[in-house]
Design an enzyme around this catalytic site. Structure first.
Site, PDB file in Angstrom:
ATOM      1  CE  LYS A  10       0.764   1.682   4.292  1.00 49.75           C
ATOM      2  NZ  LYS A  10       1.314   3.004   4.607  1.00 49.75           N
ATOM      3  CB  ALA A  96      11.364  -1.982   8.199  1.00 51.06           C
ATOM      4  CB  ALA A  97       9.705  -0.261   2.917  1.00 49.43           C
ATOM      5  N   GLY A  98       7.450   1.318   5.084  1.00 55.10           N
ATOM      6  CA  GLY A  98       6.293   2.212   5.004  1.00 55.10           C
ATOM      7  C   GLY A  98       5.282   1.773   3.970  1.00 55.10           C
ATOM      8  CB  ALA A 100       1.184  -1.919   4.719  1.00 52.06           C
ATOM      9  N   GLY A 102       4.399  -6.341   5.947  1.00 49.92           N
ATOM     10  CA  GLY A 102       4.043  -7.314   6.985  1.00 49.92           C
ATOM     11  C   GLY A 102       2.546  -7.358   7.237  1.00 49.92           C
ATOM     12  CB  SER A 103      -0.010  -4.675   7.515  1.00 52.32           C
ATOM     13  OG  SER A 103       0.522  -4.074   8.669  1.00 52.32           O
ATOM     14  CB  SER A 104       0.153  -6.656   2.571  1.00 48.86           C
ATOM     15  OG  SER A 104      -0.663  -6.991   1.471  1.00 48.86           O
ATOM     16  CG  ASP A 136      -0.927   0.265   7.926  1.00 45.47           C
ATOM     17  OD1 ASP A 136      -1.754   1.188   8.055  1.00 45.47           O
ATOM     18  OD2 ASP A 136       0.295   0.456   7.805  1.00 45.47           O
TER      19      ASP A 136
END
Length: 292
Positions: A10, A96-98, A100, A102-104, A136
């Site tokens: 995202k 860790a890139a902004g 998401a 891990g959330s996806s 997220d």
């Protein structure tokens, strides 16, 4: 039995922080959309009652620190599932890139396990479980384009924005979201994005208005802490990008480009500066809508 689920990244078209809540979270207002840079989560049914997780990126944790593992754990506990699963994550989204990633992955695991374990849950129910994993995750369960409020868990679905190219660049640094929020000071001089204009740009598919309405209240904080992020943004603008913004708390910065001829020029300029550069398209719609 095996199920493969796409887990798209995202980007934030807007990110506004309104105030700090009594529970320690920030009250946010964000417009988010998906791009076709994606991980793939493979779920294989196991007869043994266990969760096994492997990932193509060796530095990604394979235990309860991993959001996809936690998703499986929550479903097993809540619905007394006695079957096991092997989760394999093909990583394409930088960590860790902004974006998401891990959330996806967690959202993809929730959607896939719902089928694999025959739980019969709705997306709303999966999103509610996802909110326990991360702010997220509810958005990522639905995908598409949405306005997210609260701490990010309240989702209002939007139509897809104007189609365009997205060039993403991540410098070789880690950014602590906690540090960025810790250095954020909301006062009269804070530059808040105009969420209403962004919503209008999406509704009317006005690409130029979308580019003008891009805004992230965390951007100035991250740019002041990490000069490399500022350099990427300046390079994108100098190379002719139509709109440029940092996603989330960073460090990834993305450029929106409508004309394909500009894409290679911006990509080449960035590749001379950072290694992790990706060219994608706005998805904007959910996976279900794409497949329909």
């Amino acid at each position: 039995m095996r199920i493969s689920v796409k887990a798209p990244a995202k980007i934030n078209l807007t990110l506004d922080t309104l105030y700090k809540r009594p529970d320690g979270y920030h009250e946010v207002e964000m417009v988010m959309t998906t791009v076709d840079l994606a991980d793939r989560v493979e779920l294989t049914l196991l007869a043994s009652d266990e969760i096994r997780l492997e990932c193509s990126a060796s530095f990604v944790p394979d235990d309860a620190r991993n959001h996809a593992y936690k998703a499986a754990q929550l479903l097993k506990e809540k619905y007394k599932v006695k079957q096991g699963v092997r989760i394999y994550i093909h990583k394409q989204i930088p960590v860790a890139a902004g974006l998401a990633g891990g959330s996806s992955d967690a959202a993809a695991a929730l959607r896939g396990l719902n089928k694999l374990w025959n739980l019969g849950l709705t997306l709303d129910e999966l999103a509610e479980i996802g909110a326990q994993i991360g702010s997220d995750v509810p958005f990522c369960v639905y995908g598409g384009t949405a306005l997210a409020t609260g701490r990010g868990e309240r989702i209002e679905h939007l139509t897809p924005p104007a189609p365009c190219w997205v060039i993403l660049a991540k410098p070789p640094i880690g950014v602590s979201t906690a540090d960025v929020y810790g250095n954020l000071r909301i006062n009269e001089s804070t530059k808040h994005p105009d969420t209403a204009y962004m919503l209008k740009a999406i509704e009317t598919q006005d690409f130029q208005l979308m580019c003008k309405s891009l805004g992230n209240v965390l951007e100035d904080v991250t740019l002041s802490l990490y000069p490399q992020v500022k350099q990427i943004k300046e390079l994108m603008l100098a190379s002719g990008a139509d709109g440029v913004l940092m996603s989330g708390s960073g460090p990834t910065v993305y450029a929106l480009v409508q004309k394909e001829a500009k894409v290679q020029r911006i990509y080449n300029a960035l590749r001379g500066f950072v290694k992790d550069v990706y060219v994608a398209r706005l998805l904007g719609c959910t996976e279900a809508e794409i497949l329909a």
